[in-house]
Design a protein around this motif. Structure first.
Motif, PDB file in Angstrom:
ATOM      1  N   GLU A  35     122.391  48.356   1.000  1.00 28.82           N
ATOM      2  CA  GLU A  35     121.793  49.237   2.007  1.00 28.82           C
ATOM      3  C   GLU A  35     120.283  49.345   1.802  1.00 28.82           C
ATOM      4  OE1 GLU A  35     124.096  52.780   1.567  1.00 28.82           O
ATOM      5  OE2 GLU A  35     125.555  52.176   3.109  1.00 28.82           O
ATOM      6  N   ALA A  36     119.837  49.424   0.549  1.00 37.92           N
ATOM      7  CA  ALA A  36     118.394  49.480   0.280  1.00 37.92           C
ATOM      8  C   ALA A  36     117.717  48.170   0.680  1.00 37.92           C
ATOM      9  CB  ALA A  36     118.153  49.769  -1.205  1.00 37.92           C
ATOM     10  N   TYR A  37     118.392  47.051   0.417  1.00 36.90           N
ATOM     11  CA  TYR A  37     117.846  45.745   0.787  1.00 36.90           C
ATOM     12  C   TYR A  37     117.735  45.621   2.303  1.00 36.90           C
ATOM     13  CZ  TYR A  37     117.735  40.647   1.354  1.00 36.90           C
ATOM     14  OH  TYR A  37     117.426  39.369   1.729  1.00 36.90           O
ATOM     15  N   LEU A  38     118.760  46.041   3.031  1.00 38.10           N
ATOM     16  CA  LEU A  38     118.724  45.968   4.494  1.00 38.10           C
ATOM     17  C   LEU A  38     117.642  46.879   5.063  1.00 38.10           C
ATOM     18  CD1 LEU A  38     122.538  45.862   5.350  1.00 38.10           C
ATOM     19  CD2 LEU A  38     120.903  43.970   5.388  1.00 38.10           C
ATOM     20  N   ALA A  39     117.447  48.042   4.455  1.00 35.37           N
ATOM     21  CA  ALA A  39     116.373  48.941   4.906  1.00 35.37           C
ATOM     22  C   ALA A  39     115.009  48.290   4.710  1.00 35.37           C
ATOM     23  CB  ALA A  39     116.450  50.263   4.151  1.00 35.37           C
ATOM     24  N   GLN A  40     114.845  47.574   3.589  1.00 34.97           N
ATOM     25  CA  GLN A  40     113.581  46.872   3.348  1.00 34.97           C
ATOM     26  C   GLN A  40     113.367  45.792   4.397  1.00 34.97           C
ATOM     27  OE1 GLN A  40     113.444  44.699  -0.313  1.00 34.97           O
ATOM     28  NE2 GLN A  40     111.346  44.027  -0.037  1.00 34.97           N
ATOM     29  N   LEU A  41     114.419  45.015   4.692  1.00 31.96           N
ATOM     30  CA  LEU A  41     114.281  43.947   5.683  1.00 31.96           C
ATOM     31  C   LEU A  41     113.989  44.505   7.069  1.00 31.96           C
ATOM     32  CD1 LEU A  41     117.069  41.364   4.737  1.00 31.96           C
ATOM     33  CD2 LEU A  41     114.717  41.556   3.906  1.00 31.96           C
ATOM     34  N   ALA A  42     114.621  45.634   7.408  1.00 28.89           N
ATOM     35  CA  ALA A  42     114.388  46.242   8.722  1.00 28.89           C
ATOM     36  C   ALA A  42     112.935  46.677   8.878  1.00 28.89           C
ATOM     37  CB  ALA A  42     115.329  47.421   8.924  1.00 28.89           C
ATOM     38  N   ALA A  43     112.297  47.035   7.771  1.00 26.50           N
ATOM     39  CA  ALA A  43     110.902  47.478   7.823  1.00 26.50           C
ATOM     40  C   ALA A  43     109.911  46.326   7.720  1.00 26.50           C
ATOM     41  CB  ALA A  43     110.637  48.482   6.693  1.00 26.50           C
ATOM     42  N   ASN A  44     110.369  45.156   7.297  1.00 15.59           N
ATOM     43  CA  ASN A  44     109.450  44.039   7.058  1.00 15.59           C
ATOM     44  C   ASN A  44     108.651  43.594   8.285  1.00 15.59           C
ATOM     45  OD1 ASN A  44     109.695  43.773   4.326  1.00 15.59           O
ATOM     46  ND2 ASN A  44     111.062  42.007   4.371  1.00 15.59           N
ATOM     47  N   PRO A  45     109.233  43.541   9.491  1.00 11.13           N
ATOM     48  CA  PRO A  45     108.436  43.069  10.631  1.00 11.13           C
ATOM     49  C   PRO A  45     107.184  43.903  10.906  1.00 11.13           C
ATOM     50  CG  PRO A  45     110.772  43.008  11.174  1.00 11.13           C
ATOM     51  CD  PRO A  45     110.651  43.715   9.865  1.00 11.13           C
ATOM     52  N   ALA A  46     107.182  45.167  10.503  1.00 10.96           N
ATOM     53  CA  ALA A  46     106.022  46.035  10.745  1.00 10.96           C
ATOM     54  C   ALA A  46     104.991  45.949   9.625  1.00 10.96           C
ATOM     55  CB  ALA A  46     106.486  47.480  10.913  1.00 10.96           C
TER      56      ALA A  46
END
Length: 206
Positions: A35-46
Motif C-alpha cells: 500500500e505504501a509503494y502504491l501510494a508512492q507510485l500514485a504520487a510520482n506523476p506530480a
C-alpha cells in the motif's frame, strides 16, 4: 491422551501454525508495504521531471522523464492488451541502451520510421519475456521503458500512467492462508472425532 494421537496432532498443529503465520505476514507486513509503494507510485506523476533512469529502479515508475534518443537500433512490436500492439524503439545512448514506447496500434503489420530525437514521457516497465515460472527463480529486475507523451506518426497515443494495473493481492493471500488453516483444523478434528467414535463402538460391550 489415548483418544488424541500425539504425533499427527503435533504435525497438524505445526502446519496450522505455519499457515496462520503466513497469513499474518501477508496481512501485517506485505500488505502495508504494498500500500505504501502504491501510494508512492500514485504520487510520482506530480513529482519533478527526471532524466530517464538507465538502470532498474521501481521506485521511479510513473515519474515524468526526458531522454535524448539517437537513431533507433531497432523497432519491435509487443502486445498491448486492448490497445492491440505497441511499437518500441531501442535507441543508442552513451551508457547503454534506451527503450522508448512510441505508441500503440491495432494493425499487426504497422511499422514506424521514427528517426529518434528528444523524447518526453513517463517511466514504465519494458516488456518481460520471462514466464511466471522463470520469474519465480529469476529475480533480476525488469528493464525500464520510456513511454512517450507524443506518439510517432501513424500510431495511437500511449496510455496515461496509473496504478490500476499493479496487483495488490496480499489481503486475499492472507485470507486464503487463514482459510486453509481453518479447513485443516476442522478436517483434523472431524477425523479424530470419527476415529474415537469407531474406537468406542469397537470397545462397546456386546
Amino acid at each position: 491422551m489415548k483418544r488424541l494421537p500425539v504425533l499427527p496432532t503435533l504435525i497438524v498443529g505445526l502446519a496450522v501454525a505455519a499457515m496462520i503465520a503466513l497469513g499474518l505476514w501477508q496481512l501485517l507486513d506485505r500488505l502495508p508495504r504494498k500500500e505504501a509503494y502504491l501510494a508512492q507510485l500514485a504520487a510520482n506523476p506530480a513529482r519533478p521531471v527526471i532524466a530517464f533512469p538507465l538502470f532498474p529502479d521501481d521506485s521511479l515508475l510513473f515519474r515524468r522523464t526526458v531522454a535524448d534518443c539517437r537513431p533507433p537500433v531497432a523497432i519491435r512490436r509487443a502486445g498491448a492488451g486492448a490497445a492491440g500492439f505497441r511499437l518500441i524503439a531501442t535507441c543508442s545512448v552513451p551508457q547503454g541502451s534506451l527503450q522508448v514506447q512510441l505508441g500503440t496500434t491495432h494493425d499487426p503489420r504497422a511499422v514506424s520510421h521514427w528517426p529518434g530525437g528528444r523524447v518526453s514521457g513517463y517511466v514504465s516497465h519494458a516488456p518481460d519475456s520471462r514466464s511466471l515460472l522463470q520469474s519465480a527463480f529469476d529475480h533480476r529486475p525488469q528493464d525500464m521503458l520510456l513511454v512517450a507523451d507524443t506518439p510517432a506518426p501513424g500510431l495511437d497515443a500511449n496510455p496515461r500512467p496509473g496504478i490500476d494495473g499493479i496487483p495488490n493481492n496480499h489481503l486475499a493471500y492472507a485470507l486464503q492462508w487463514f482459510l486453509f488453516a481453518a479447513i485443516a483444523a476442522i478436517i483434523y478434528v472431524l477425523a479424530v472425532a470419527r476415529r474415537n467414535r469407531m474406537v468406542v463402538v469397537r470397545n462397546a460391550p456386546r
